[in-house]
Design an enzyme around this catalytic site. Structure first.
Site, PDB file in Angstrom:
ATOM      1  N   ASP A  10      37.738  36.203  57.660  1.00  0.00           N
ATOM      2  CA  ASP A  10      38.159  36.930  58.859  1.00  0.00           C
ATOM      3  C   ASP A  10      36.988  37.811  59.290  1.00  0.00           C
ATOM      4  O   ASP A  10      35.876  37.698  58.748  1.00  0.00           O
ATOM      5  CB  ASP A  10      39.481  37.680  58.657  1.00  0.00           C
ATOM      6  CG  ASP A  10      39.371  38.916  57.785  1.00  0.00           C
ATOM      7  OD1 ASP A  10      38.249  39.226  57.316  1.00  0.00           O
ATOM      8  OD2 ASP A  10      40.394  39.590  57.577  1.00  0.00           O
ATOM      9  N   CYS A  67      38.206  37.791  52.935  1.00  0.00           N
ATOM     10  CA  CYS A  67      38.643  38.801  53.898  1.00  0.00           C
ATOM     11  C   CYS A  67      38.155  40.152  53.368  1.00  0.00           C
ATOM     12  O   CYS A  67      37.213  40.197  52.586  1.00  0.00           O
ATOM     13  CB  CYS A  67      40.159  38.744  54.121  1.00  0.00           C
ATOM     14  SG  CYS A  67      41.174  39.069  52.667  1.00  0.00           S
ATOM     15  N   GLY A  68      38.784  41.247  53.787  1.00  0.00           N
ATOM     16  CA  GLY A  68      38.323  42.556  53.328  1.00  0.00           C
ATOM     17  C   GLY A  68      38.516  42.725  51.831  1.00  0.00           C
ATOM     18  O   GLY A  68      37.609  43.159  51.115  1.00  0.00           O
ATOM     19  N   THR A  69      39.706  42.376  51.358  1.00  0.00           N
ATOM     20  CA  THR A  69      40.023  42.540  49.934  1.00  0.00           C
ATOM     21  C   THR A  69      40.156  41.225  49.172  1.00  0.00           C
ATOM     22  O   THR A  69      40.169  41.235  47.940  1.00  0.00           O
ATOM     23  CB  THR A  69      41.383  43.263  49.780  1.00  0.00           C
ATOM     24  OG1 THR A  69      42.381  42.457  50.434  1.00  0.00           O
ATOM     25  CG2 THR A  69      41.353  44.654  50.396  1.00  0.00           C
ATOM     26  N   GLY A  72      44.943  39.473  51.172  1.00  0.00           N
ATOM     27  CA  GLY A  72      45.697  38.859  52.269  1.00  0.00           C
ATOM     28  C   GLY A  72      45.470  37.355  52.330  1.00  0.00           C
ATOM     29  O   GLY A  72      46.419  36.578  52.518  1.00  0.00           O
ATOM     30  N   HIS A 100      41.892  27.603  33.398  1.00  0.00           N
ATOM     31  CA  HIS A 100      43.281  27.744  32.942  1.00  0.00           C
ATOM     32  C   HIS A 100      44.317  27.511  34.031  1.00  0.00           C
ATOM     33  O   HIS A 100      45.406  27.031  33.738  1.00  0.00           O
ATOM     34  CB  HIS A 100      43.500  29.145  32.354  1.00  0.00           C
ATOM     35  CG  HIS A 100      42.819  29.339  31.033  1.00  0.00           C
ATOM     36  ND1 HIS A 100      43.100  30.396  30.200  1.00  0.00           N
ATOM     37  CD2 HIS A 100      41.857  28.609  30.404  1.00  0.00           C
ATOM     38  CE1 HIS A 100      42.353  30.301  29.109  1.00  0.00           C
ATOM     39  NE2 HIS A 100      41.584  29.229  29.209  1.00  0.00           N
ATOM     40  N   ASN A 101      44.011  27.919  35.263  1.00  0.00           N
ATOM     41  CA  ASN A 101      45.016  27.851  36.347  1.00  0.00           C
ATOM     42  C   ASN A 101      44.785  26.686  37.293  1.00  0.00           C
ATOM     43  O   ASN A 101      45.584  26.468  38.194  1.00  0.00           O
ATOM     44  CB  ASN A 101      45.033  29.140  37.178  1.00  0.00           C
ATOM     45  CG  ASN A 101      45.031  30.413  36.373  1.00  0.00           C
ATOM     46  OD1 ASN A 101      44.220  31.305  36.620  1.00  0.00           O
ATOM     47  ND2 ASN A 101      45.905  30.513  35.393  1.00  0.00           N
ATOM     48  N   ARG A 111      34.832  43.696  51.221  1.00  0.00           N
ATOM     49  CA  ARG A 111      34.768  45.155  51.157  1.00  0.00           C
ATOM     50  C   ARG A 111      34.917  45.661  49.722  1.00  0.00           C
ATOM     51  O   ARG A 111      34.964  46.873  49.493  1.00  0.00           O
ATOM     52  CB  ARG A 111      35.863  45.755  52.039  1.00  0.00           C
ATOM     53  CG  ARG A 111      35.648  45.485  53.528  1.00  0.00           C
ATOM     54  CD  ARG A 111      36.839  45.935  54.369  1.00  0.00           C
ATOM     55  NE  ARG A 111      36.588  45.722  55.790  1.00  0.00           N
ATOM     56  CZ  ARG A 111      37.545  45.673  56.724  1.00  0.00           C
ATOM     57  NH1 ARG A 111      38.814  45.820  56.378  1.00  0.00           N
ATOM     58  NH2 ARG A 111      37.243  45.481  57.991  1.00  0.00           N
ATOM     59  N   ARG A 134      47.187  22.354  27.173  1.00  0.00           N
ATOM     60  CA  ARG A 134      48.350  23.257  27.294  1.00  0.00           C
ATOM     61  C   ARG A 134      48.405  23.916  28.663  1.00  0.00           C
ATOM     62  O   ARG A 134      49.491  24.302  29.131  1.00  0.00           O
ATOM     63  CB  ARG A 134      48.310  24.324  26.195  1.00  0.00           C
ATOM     64  CG  ARG A 134      47.193  25.343  26.346  1.00  0.00           C
ATOM     65  CD  ARG A 134      47.102  26.256  25.119  1.00  0.00           C
ATOM     66  NE  ARG A 134      46.183  27.364  25.299  1.00  0.00           N
ATOM     67  CZ  ARG A 134      44.862  27.277  25.207  1.00  0.00           C
ATOM     68  NH1 ARG A 134      44.296  26.098  24.972  1.00  0.00           N
ATOM     69  NH2 ARG A 134      44.092  28.337  25.352  1.00  0.00           N
ATOM     70  N   HIS A 135      47.264  24.017  29.332  1.00  0.00           N
ATOM     71  CA  HIS A 135      47.246  24.651  30.659  1.00  0.00           C
ATOM     72  C   HIS A 135      47.897  23.762  31.719  1.00  0.00           C
ATOM     73  O   HIS A 135      48.412  24.266  32.712  1.00  0.00           O
ATOM     74  CB  HIS A 135      45.819  25.008  31.057  1.00  0.00           C
ATOM     75  CG  HIS A 135      45.153  25.913  30.063  1.00  0.00           C
ATOM     76  ND1 HIS A 135      45.607  27.177  29.795  1.00  0.00           N
ATOM     77  CD2 HIS A 135      44.096  25.694  29.242  1.00  0.00           C
ATOM     78  CE1 HIS A 135      44.853  27.729  28.857  1.00  0.00           C
ATOM     79  NE2 HIS A 135      43.928  26.842  28.496  1.00  0.00           N
ATOM     80  N   ARG A 138      51.536  24.534  32.112  1.00  0.00           N
ATOM     81  CA  ARG A 138      51.800  25.801  32.809  1.00  0.00           C
ATOM     82  C   ARG A 138      51.535  25.672  34.304  1.00  0.00           C
ATOM     83  O   ARG A 138      52.274  26.229  35.126  1.00  0.00           O
ATOM     84  CB  ARG A 138      50.944  26.903  32.185  1.00  0.00           C
ATOM     85  CG  ARG A 138      51.388  27.165  30.749  1.00  0.00           C
ATOM     86  CD  ARG A 138      50.351  27.844  29.907  1.00  0.00           C
ATOM     87  NE  ARG A 138      50.813  27.960  28.532  1.00  0.00           N
ATOM     88  CZ  ARG A 138      50.012  28.245  27.503  1.00  0.00           C
ATOM     89  NH1 ARG A 138      48.725  28.441  27.705  1.00  0.00           N
ATOM     90  NH2 ARG A 138      50.505  28.317  26.284  1.00  0.00           N
TER      91      ARG A 138
HETATM   92  C1  RB5 Z   1      41.320  43.324  57.970  1.00  0.00           C
HETATM   93  O1  RB5 Z   1      41.144  44.621  58.439  1.00  0.00           O
HETATM   94  C2  RB5 Z   1      41.858  43.344  56.546  1.00  0.00           C
HETATM   95  O2  RB5 Z   1      43.181  43.752  56.554  1.00  0.00           O
HETATM   96  C3  RB5 Z   1      41.714  41.978  55.933  1.00  0.00           C
HETATM   97  O3  RB5 Z   1      40.383  41.599  55.952  1.00  0.00           O
HETATM   98  C4  RB5 Z   1      42.142  41.817  54.491  1.00  0.00           C
HETATM   99  O4  RB5 Z   1      41.566  42.791  53.675  1.00  0.00           O
HETATM  100  C5  RB5 Z   1      43.569  41.648  54.215  1.00  0.00           C
HETATM  101  O5  RB5 Z   1      44.010  41.450  53.080  1.00  0.00           O
END
Ligand code: RB5
Length: 149
Positions: A10, A67-69, A72, A100-101, A111, A134-135, A138
């Site tokens: 994003d 994305c930022g984190t 999302g 494993h997954n 970020r 074994r994985h 699961r």
């Molecule tokens: C966008 O501002 C931010 O919400 C998005 O990049 C993300 O971190 C969502 O999980």
């Protein structure tokens, strides 16, 4: 090294997506950039769906969503049937989620981590195979949850 890597992001992560594409291209990977291509604000579920559907349709492929984190993107991508998306912020988890997954999409937070950590995580993710054994049982149980709920 023949597997395709589908990638999306994003607006919070355009720079990191472009850096990762260049990094993977230099290593000889076939990278399909599913957007966005400009820095305007966008809604990350759109790109999570694009990459998720591409990865599910191309069984030998892997995906990267930024994305930022990373959170999302992982929440959205995991709604696409057949996706196992893992939001990670260090190398150990990026490797183990393949082993494993059998994760098929790595979600990164632009970020949260720097580009050098992101590159090391991408290396670990794309170069590590699922261990099975074994994985497998699961992972099958995870996919049954998708079928049954
Ligand atoms: C966008 O501002 C931010 O919400 C998005 O990049 C993300 O971190 C969502 O999980």
């Amino acid at each position: 090294m023949s597997k395709t890597i589908y990638i999306g992001c994003d607006h919070a992560a355009l720079h990191m997506k472009n850096d990762i594409i260049g990094y993977l291209n230099d290593k000889g990977y076939n990278v399909e950039d599913l957007g966005p291509y400009t820095p305007e604000s966008v809604d990350y579920p759109i790109y999570a769906e694009k990459v998720g559907k591409a990865v599910v349709a191309d069984k030998a492929s892997l995906g990267i969503l930024i994305c930022g984190t990373g959170i999302g993107m992982s929440l959205a991508a995991n709604k696409v049937k057949g996706v196992r998306a893992a939001a990670c912020s260090e190398v150990y988890s990026a490797k183990l989620t393949r082993q494993h997954n059998d994760a098929n999409i790595l979600c990164l937070g632009a970020r949260v981590i720097g580009i050098e950590t992101a590159k090391m995580m991408v290396d670990a993710f794309v170069e590590t195979d699922f261990e099975g054994g074994r994985h497998q049982r699961r992972v099958d149980m995870i996919m049954a949850l998708e079928e049954n709920n």
